[in-house]
Design an enzyme around this catalytic site. Structure first.
Site, PDB file in Angstrom:
ATOM      1  N   ASP A   1      -2.923  -5.066   0.408  1.00 34.58           N
ATOM      2  CA  ASP A   1      -2.034  -6.413   0.755  1.00 34.58           C
ATOM      3  C   ASP A   1      -2.931  -7.050   1.877  1.00 34.58           C
ATOM      4  OD1 ASP A   1      -0.888  -4.518   2.472  1.00 34.58           O
ATOM      5  OD2 ASP A   1       0.911  -5.261   1.886  1.00 34.58           O
TER       6      ASP A   1
ATOM      7  N   MET B   1       0.943  -1.182   0.156  1.00 34.23           N
ATOM      8  CA  MET B   1       0.013  -0.096   0.107  1.00 34.23           C
ATOM      9  C   MET B   1       0.894   1.201  -0.010  1.00 34.23           C
ATOM     10  SD  MET B   1      -2.974  -1.250   2.574  1.00 34.23           S
ATOM     11  CE  MET B   1      -4.044   0.279   2.342  1.00 34.23           C
ATOM     12  N   HIS B   2       0.071   2.493  -0.198  1.00 34.02           N
ATOM     13  CA  HIS B   2       0.701   3.759  -0.006  1.00 34.02           C
ATOM     14  C   HIS B   2       1.866   4.346  -1.246  1.00 34.02           C
ATOM     15  CE1 HIS B   2      -1.415   2.827   3.617  1.00 34.02           C
ATOM     16  NE2 HIS B   2      -0.136   2.158   4.246  1.00 34.02           N
TER      17      HIS B   2
END
Length: 482
Positions: free
Chosen positions: A235, A79-80
């Site tokens: 995830d 992520m991110h």
């Protein structure tokens, strides 16, 4: 057949599953992380495509007949990450990853704007996407001026697969731009970072179709007819789908590169002051909370590099029976920490070292330190209104029974170990591919695996672990002060 792709930090995994959710096969391709400066962590998005091609090619070669029957693809990803594209979908710079903390000043500035916590339900952490864009604007203005689209890592793979700019709710929750309660982009928060909705991908639920496989790739892989690509998930939400952690009260503890204590929720329960993440789940009308440790197995891998022993050898030296803490403490803040401290600058430490401290004692301290970091997350979840009665263990570190005994005792909760099988993020992604392609019932598809074993807290060591945890809690303010 249904294909799951899980884009991690250290590698990409592919998994092929049939309509009865039997795993036919899987393959993996490694990825490297570039750290050109302290606190930086980057990857070249072209490496993700190369890894996907390699892993898919290996899977197809091993299971050519089954591979040709693929009807749905699901995506999971780290992520991110800030993947910046120009108007022609060309990558403008290496992707700034989730564990990159260079934007801590920008994150603090955005977090001081009360609209961010109010709308997203979360602290603006340095690892989130919005402060990364603020950093690029401040430090690479020429690149920022060319940004036409901002994609999360797995959604760059979707662009390669489908030609579409689309993301899902769970992954987008970690950008600091999503209105998490109402599951839509916040024009107000985007404007606060000099961006607009035109810079963002379209949004779908993780179970919904989000494009179809491009004809060129379908022909290359010998696939006929439409192959639906699902919205997918970040995830952790994908792992939850793989484990069947989709109903309120269900939870897992993940011992991966980072560590996660994840709880599914049936409603939106934000409490940003606790430093708990409150995100949309991959299924419609559901949310989840999680505490996040930035260096879980990464802490043991660091010690392995230092000692010249691999991680499994280190934990094997601890033996089978849980030991009382020795007085040596380890803070696993090698890359800063999220829950509960939201501190990008703090770093790890050993305390209580003596002449008698050997490698085994250091390993024990690392294992206990990560377990106590999970206890910090449990306490933060409680402050956010979520009580847990048990957790399911996933992730590479969960192969260590000693580590799971330490976690069970530190948390005071039973830890369930699922029956043999692959129930991780790639499996969850494949499940989302099945749901999107067949319009199947998500709650039916995302069932829980059988439990092979349950590790109970060690009651005889509960007091010693409580005392060691109190010592652990006292160390953060002491270390931070110097």
């Amino acid at each position: 057949m249904y294909l799951g792709l899980d884009l991690g930090t250290s590698g990409l995994k592919t998994l092929l599953m049939d309509g009865n959710q039997n795993v036919v096969g899987s393959a993996h391709a490694a990825l490297d992380v570039a750290r050109p400066h302290p606190s930086w962590s980057e990857q070249d998005p072209s490496a993700w495509v190369a890894a996907a091609r390699a892993a898919i090619g290996e899977l197809r070669a091993a299971h050519s007949g089954e591979f040709g029957a693929i009807k749905g693809i699901g995506l999971s990803g780290q992520m991110h990450g800030a993947t910046l594209l120009d108007a022609k979908d060309q990558v403008l710079r290496p992707c700034i990853l989730w564990n990159d903390t260079r934007s801590h000043k920008e994150a603090a500035r955005l977090d001081s704007d009360p609209r961010f916590r109010e709308i997203t339900g979360n602290i603006v952490f340095p690892g989130f996407t919005a402060p990364k864009l603020a950093w690029v604007k401040n430090n690479e203005p020429g690149i920022f001026a060319k940004v036409a689209k901002v994609l999360l890592p797995k959604d760059y793979l979707r662009l390669w697969l489908t030609g579409e700019h689309i993301s899902d709710m769970s992954d987008s929750s970690g950008t600091s731009w999503l209105d998490v309660a109402n599951r839509r982009w916040s024009a107000e928060l985007l404007a606060a970072t000099d961006l607009g909705e035109e810079h963002m991908p379209a949004l779908v639920e993780g179970t919904q179709p989000a494009g179809s496989l491009r004809r060129q790739l379908a022909a290359e892989w010998g696939l006929e007819g439409e192959v639906v690509v699902a919205g997918g998930a970040g995830d952790n939400a994908a792992s939850a789908c793989g484990m069947g952690i989709v109903r309120a009260g269900h939870a897992f503890v993940s011992l991966g590169t980072s560590g996660v204590l994840f709880a599914a929720n049936g409603s939106y329960l934000p409490n940003p002051d606790s430093a708990v993440h409150t995100f949309c789940h991959a299924l419609p009308d559901s949310w989840h909370q999680m505490g996040v440790i930035l260096s879980a197995t990464d802490s043991l891998n660091w010690l392995a590099d230092i000692t010249g022993k691999d991680a499994a050898e280190l934990t094997d030296e601890l033996g089978k029976d849980l030991k009382a803490p020795t007085g040596v403490s380890f803070l696993p803040y090698l890359s800063g920490e999220r829950t509960p401290h939201n501190d990008a600058l703090i770093r790890g430490s050993f305390t209580g070292l003596g002449h008698e401290t050997d490698r085994v004692a250091l390993t024990q301290a690392v294992v206990e330190g990560v377990a106590f970091a999970f206890r910090d997350s449990l306490e933060a979840l409680r402050k956010a209104g979520t009580e847990l009665s048990r957790v399911t263990a996933i992730g590479g570190g969960s192969r260590s029974r000693y580590w799971l005994k330490a976690i069970a005792t530190a948390l005071g909760l039973p830890v369930d170990i699922p029956a043999d099988g692959d129930f991780g993020a790639a499996f969850g992604a494949a499940r989302l591919g099945l749901i999107a392609a067949e319009n199947a019932d998500p709650l039916v598809v995302c069932s829980t695996p059988n439990t092979a074993e349950t590790i109970e807290p060690d009651g005889a060591l509960a007091g010693a672990y409580f005392d060691a945890y109190q010592r652990y809690r006292a160390l953060y303010p002491a270390i931070k002060a110097v």
